[in-house]
Design a protein around this motif. Structure first.
Motif, PDB file in Angstrom:
ATOM      1  N   ALA A  86       0.817  -1.218   0.000  1.00  0.00           N
ATOM      2  CA  ALA A  86       0.000   0.000   0.000  1.00  0.00           C
ATOM      3  C   ALA A  86       0.849   1.264   0.000  1.00  0.00           C
ATOM      4  CB  ALA A  86      -0.932  -0.001   1.216  1.00  0.00           C
ATOM      5  N   GLU A  87       2.035   1.213   0.665  1.00  0.00           N
ATOM      6  CA  GLU A  87       2.872   2.405   0.728  1.00  0.00           C
ATOM      7  C   GLU A  87       3.454   2.772  -0.634  1.00  0.00           C
ATOM      8  OE1 GLU A  87       5.584  -1.049   1.141  1.00  0.00           O
ATOM      9  OE2 GLU A  87       3.634  -0.489   1.943  1.00  0.00           O
ATOM     10  N   LEU A  88       3.420   1.820  -1.587  1.00  0.00           N
ATOM     11  CA  LEU A  88       3.950   2.084  -2.925  1.00  0.00           C
ATOM     12  C   LEU A  88       3.170   3.207  -3.610  1.00  0.00           C
ATOM     13  CD1 LEU A  88       6.009   1.168  -5.054  1.00  0.00           C
ATOM     14  CD2 LEU A  88       4.316  -0.483  -5.878  1.00  0.00           C
ATOM     15  N   SER A  89       1.883   3.297  -3.339  1.00  0.00           N
ATOM     16  CA  SER A  89       1.066   4.338  -3.960  1.00  0.00           C
ATOM     17  C   SER A  89       1.542   5.724  -3.550  1.00  0.00           C
ATOM     18  CB  SER A  89      -0.411   4.162  -3.566  1.00  0.00           C
ATOM     19  OG  SER A  89      -0.573   4.318  -2.161  1.00  0.00           O
ATOM     20  N   ILE A  90       1.949   5.879  -2.285  1.00  0.00           N
ATOM     21  CA  ILE A  90       2.428   7.172  -1.799  1.00  0.00           C
ATOM     22  C   ILE A  90       3.728   7.550  -2.503  1.00  0.00           C
ATOM     23  CG2 ILE A  90       3.297   8.387   0.233  1.00  0.00           C
ATOM     24  CD1 ILE A  90       1.321   6.801   1.918  1.00  0.00           C
ATOM     25  N   ALA A  91       4.633   6.568  -2.657  1.00  0.00           N
ATOM     26  CA  ALA A  91       5.916   6.825  -3.316  1.00  0.00           C
ATOM     27  C   ALA A  91       5.719   7.222  -4.779  1.00  0.00           C
ATOM     28  CB  ALA A  91       6.804   5.593  -3.223  1.00  0.00           C
ATOM     29  N   ILE A  92       4.793   6.555  -5.452  1.00  0.00           N
ATOM     30  CA  ILE A  92       4.555   6.845  -6.868  1.00  0.00           C
ATOM     31  C   ILE A  92       4.004   8.257  -7.055  1.00  0.00           C
ATOM     32  CG2 ILE A  92       3.112   6.240  -8.861  1.00  0.00           C
ATOM     33  CD1 ILE A  92       3.313   3.311  -7.936  1.00  0.00           C
ATOM     34  N   ILE A  93       2.999   8.619  -6.264  1.00  0.00           N
ATOM     35  CA  ILE A  93       2.385   9.938  -6.400  1.00  0.00           C
ATOM     36  C   ILE A  93       3.358  11.042  -6.000  1.00  0.00           C
ATOM     37  CG2 ILE A  93       0.507  11.422  -5.634  1.00  0.00           C
ATOM     38  CD1 ILE A  93      -0.329   9.180  -7.509  1.00  0.00           C
TER      39      ILE A  93
END
Length: 267
Positions: A86-93
């Motif tokens: 789930a934390e991957l979404s924060i890194a991408i944005i």
């Protein structure tokens, strides 16, 4: 003190108090759900919106707020796509926000100095339009947290159990992210994009060190935040310091003092 008679300082104080109450209240839910970094992410995206606003000659804070909300929807969409990470979404944005902001900076070098105030905060330049926008977001955030407090509390500690009990998990996750986007969108002019997440996380860190219950931690976080905001703005106004930085540094001092006192009591 003469500074209290100045309208710019009165607006700054009102804006700071409003941000100081809603940021930590929402921050408690974010920190306990391990979403602390979402503030930094949305702040970087908001700066891209501010830069576009300057380019187009549109009210920058409104465009930054719009970008922040769109990024909130994107984060939730990516969180569903990558449930295990789930934390991957924060890194991408965050990466996309930084890249877009940098690209827009290069398209309009003439407005870079104006954008700087949104990076580091410019609370003394708050207009009445800015203040009404902050007030509107504060009312929305406080209303939503009041109405959905119980549901958000259950989701925070056990999403699976909350889903089984019939709580609309997806809708409330999206609501939390959008509320965060609203707070970040209006706060970047007050403390700056580089410091805004501090108002969401540091008061919560202080409260978790001393609170005896969840509800207790919510109010203590708000108390820490308002203490730092009011004292920091007064100190910055009297001694001509950078207001956003002063507030954040004071929060860190309060955190260190709290941890030292707690440690002394335990020893």
């Amino acid at each position: 003190m003469d500074i209290f008679a100045e309208y710019f300082f009165q607006r700054a104080l009102i804006g700071g108090i409003l941000i100081g109450i809603m940021a930590p209240l929402l921050g408690v839910f974010l920190v306990l759900r391990r979403l602390s970094m979402i503030g930094d992410t949305l702040a970087h995206v908001s700066i891209a919106g501010v830069a576009l606003g300057f380019l187009l000659g549109v009210y920058p804070l409104a465009v930054g707020l719009l970008f922040s909300i769109v990024a909130a929807f994107a984060i939730e969409r990516l969180r569903r796509a990558y449930r295990t990470y789930a934390e991957l979404s924060i890194a991408i944005i965050m990466s996309g926000g930084v890249a877009l902001a940098t690209f827009l900076f290069t398209l309009g070098k003439g407005f870079n100095m104006d954008v700087t105030s949104y990076l580091f905060g410019s609370i003394y330049t708050l207009s009445w339009t800015d203040l009404w926008l902050v007030l509107g977001v504060t009312v929305v955030v406080l209303a939503m947290l009041t109405v959905f407090f119980k549901e958000m509390f259950l989701i925070m500690f056990d999403e699976d159990a909350a889903a089984v009990s019939g709580i609309p998990l997806r809708a409330l996750n999206l609501l939390t992210t959008v509320l965060t986007a609203l707070v970040i969108g209006v706060a970047i002019k007050i403390v700056g994009a580089l410091l805004v997440s501090a108002l969401i996380t540091i008061p919560v860190a202080c409260s978790l060190a001393v609170a005896k219950s969840f509800r207790h931690s919510v109010w203590i976080a708000a108390l820490y935040s308002e203490t730092a905001v009011i004292a920091g703005l007064i100190a910055a106004g009297v001694w001509n310091w950078a207001p956003g930085a002063t507030v954040v540094l004071l929060l860190i001092v309060l955190l260190v003092a709290t941890l030292l006192v707690r440690g002394a009591k335990r020893s």
